[in-house]
Write an enzyme that holds these catalytic residues in place. Structure first.
Site, PDB file in Angstrom:
ATOM      1  N   PHE A   3      57.440  37.691 -22.987  1.00  0.00           N
ATOM      2  CA  PHE A   3      58.694  38.466 -22.695  1.00  0.00           C
ATOM      3  C   PHE A   3      58.035  39.810 -23.061  1.00  0.00           C
ATOM      4  O   PHE A   3      58.697  40.895 -23.321  1.00  0.00           O
ATOM      5  CB  PHE A   3      59.944  38.087 -22.358  1.00  0.00           C
ATOM      6  N   LEU A   4      56.672  40.220 -23.261  1.00  0.00           N
ATOM      7  CA  LEU A   4      55.852  41.395 -23.785  1.00  0.00           C
ATOM      8  C   LEU A   4      55.072  41.602 -22.619  1.00  0.00           C
ATOM      9  O   LEU A   4      53.974  42.386 -22.862  1.00  0.00           O
ATOM     10  CB  LEU A   4      55.441  40.930 -25.348  1.00  0.00           C
ATOM     11  N   GLY A  31      54.649  46.025 -17.454  1.00  0.00           N
ATOM     12  CA  GLY A  31      54.357  46.194 -15.754  1.00  0.00           C
ATOM     13  C   GLY A  31      55.300  47.096 -15.054  1.00  0.00           C
ATOM     14  O   GLY A  31      56.109  48.144 -15.824  1.00  0.00           O
ATOM     15  N   CYS A  78      68.866  38.165 -12.346  1.00  0.00           N
ATOM     16  CA  CYS A  78      69.890  37.757 -13.269  1.00  0.00           C
ATOM     17  C   CYS A  78      69.721  39.141 -14.074  1.00  0.00           C
ATOM     18  O   CYS A  78      70.452  39.404 -14.838  1.00  0.00           O
ATOM     19  CB  CYS A  78      68.835  36.261 -14.192  1.00  0.00           C
TER      20      CYS A  78
END
Ligand code: UDX
Length: 475
Positions: free
Chosen positions: A272-273, A276, A283
């Site tokens: 999750f690094l 973008g 969610c």
């Protein structure tokens, strides 16, 4: 196999359907309830309706046998011992969660109780929802000794939901009743004992018999907060790296190198690094807003969450500036767009940053040829094709005669483009990559002007030689 438990799952969306077939895979008897008759008929006929790995196979194996589909919630309630509520919890105007579907289901269950049941909240809900469910059930005539309400949040990612369900990092059971907690523990025994992973036909993943997933028992309120806090934290990680990426752009540093350097610290971790065009999906946007709203209502200063949202909105605007920086004016420009889904390997376009960028480009007068391996049908429903927007069947058709190619979703297919074919198709060899799928040096070596996120722009090697500028990037 452990004991088979009679389970009802209310709601056959991403969460409900995946939970239903996975419980069947774990050996339980499942009734999946939905009030949409068309959907129920389709599921009875073996249609999965969503794009999800392993789902068609499991539905084929258990559909109409160990997993039955019905619209009759009362009947499902009476013939089950545990009822999972997995209905939609959309966002209402002010960021709050709309819990009206949950309430309606709880009231109907209350009116059908014929013996002790465990009601399990699986939809993502704000803290205190369990208490409200109990209250609503009691108000609708359910005797207090005939039910317990527990929270069992899911952490499924779209595209890998089945494997995530059967190989969870953790199973969270929030219960204020020992009896109900024991029943939930029984349901998950095939996973927590590791027994499921010894089966020859088990769906593979990171858990195994020696490393089964832990089941964490908490209070109901803690479980509700764990779900919101986890999603908000992951969204924060993404916004953090996007902000770092902006800093890298301003200094000619490379965010991929920075993310690698940060992620090697085990306290941070590499996941999750990925920088973008911002997070989307059903969610993260909803959960961050809901968690912020819960904090506000409780008088807690949690402005950090507003910043997470702000960075996420800005990220799309920054991408638009990048397109402008490559093409100057946008009116009348022909663009190839690769990707409409909110992330790769799914057909879901809910809160998709790609779709939002397409809207912005159309509003600026661009004409677009868009391709996505799975999400075109859904996008057409909200953005019908017309004189300025065409949907095409592959990457190279999209690229044909375009002034630039934009990559907006991280599909694997988009990371494997043939540079020569691409270059021949495009009117100008310009690629603007919102997902950092390519190495800038390789792209410039192949003759492209390549703009990506948090990295210096790369220009064709021939251009660089002619203006004798310093190398755009070194690794
Ligand atoms: C998420 C959570 O991961 C899951 O635990 C929860 O149950 C539901 O929400 P999902 O929405 O399927 O799952 O997608 P996820 O893979 O988490 O990605 C969410 C968004 O963040 C996507 O738009 C994705 O492109 C983006 N993302 C993800 C990044 O921009 N960078 C990353 O490093 C990771």
């Amino acid at each position: 196999m452990g004991k088979s438990i009679r389970i009802a799952v209310v709601g056959s969306g991403y969460v409900g359907l995946v939970a239903a077939v996975c419980f069947a895979e774990m050996g339980h008897e499942v009734i999946c309830v939905d009030n949409d008759e068309r959907k129920v008929r389709a599921l009875q006929g073996g249609e999965t309706l969503i794009h999800e790995n392993f789902l068609p196979g499991l539905l084929h194996r258990y559909g109409n046998t160990r997993v039955r589909f019905t619209t009759d919630l009362s009947d499902a309630t009476r013939s089950s011992d545990v009822i999972f509520i997995a209905v939609g919890t959309p966002q209402s105007g002010n960021g709050d969660t709309d819990l009206s579907y949950v309430e309606a289901v709880a009231c109907e269950i209350a009116r059908s109780l014929n013996s002790y049941k465990v009601i399990v909240e699986k939809s993502t809900v704000p803290v205190y929802t369990n208490e409200w469910i109990s209250r609503a059930m009691a108000r609708n005539g359910a005797a207090r000794d005939l039910f317990d309400v527990v929270s069992n949040p899911e952490f499924l990612r779209e595209g890998t939901a089945v494997a995530d369900f059967l190989h969870p990092d953790r199973i969270v059971v929030g219960s204020d009743s020992g009896r109900a907690a024991g029943i939930l523990e029984d349901i998950y025994l095939p996973l927590t004992t590791g027994e499921y992973y010894t089966r020859a036909d088990a769906i593979s993943g990171h858990c195994n018999v020696d490393q089964p997933p832990p089941l964490l028992l908490t209070s109901t309120k803690s479980a509700e907060i764990i779900k919101h806090a986890s999603n908000a934290f992951l969204a924060l990680k993404i916004s953090f790296i996007n902000a770092v990426g902006n800093l890298c752009e301003a200094t000619n540093a490379d965010v991929e190198q920075v993310a690698r350097g940060m992620g090697l610290d085990r306290r941070i971790g590499p996941r999750f690094l990925r920088p973008g065009i911002g997070y989307g999906g059903s969610c993260f946007p909803k959960d961050v807003a809901a968690f912020r709203s819960v904090a506000e209502q409780l008088g807690i200063d949690f402005n950090l969450l507003s910043e997470v949202e702000k960075i996420n909105v800005l990220q799309k605007k920054r991408f638009m500036s990048k397109v402008r920086s490559a093409l100057w004016t946008l009116r009348g420009k022909r663009l190839a767009v690769l990707g409409l889904a909110f992330k790769g390997e799914t057909d879901d376009i809910r809160e998709s940053p790609a779709v939002e960028i397409v809207r912005m480009l159309l509003a600026e007068g661009c004409s677009i040829a868009a391709y996505d391996p799975a999400a075109i049908k859904r996008t057409e429903e909200v953005l019908p094709s017309g004189p300025s927007l065409r949907y095409v069947e592959d990457c190279y058709t999209a690229a044909k005669d375009a002034d630039a190619l934009l990559i907006l979703t991280d599909w694997q297919e988009f990371a494997e483009l043939d540079p020569e074919r691409l270059s021949q198709a495009l009117r100008h060899p310009i690629v603007i990559d919102g997902r950092n799928l390519y190495d800038p040096q390789v792209m410039s070596g192949n003759g492209f002007t390549y703009l990506s996120i948090g990295r210096p722009p790369a220009h064709p090697v021939s251009d660089l030689a002619s203006i004798s500028a310093p190398s755009a990037r070194s690794n």
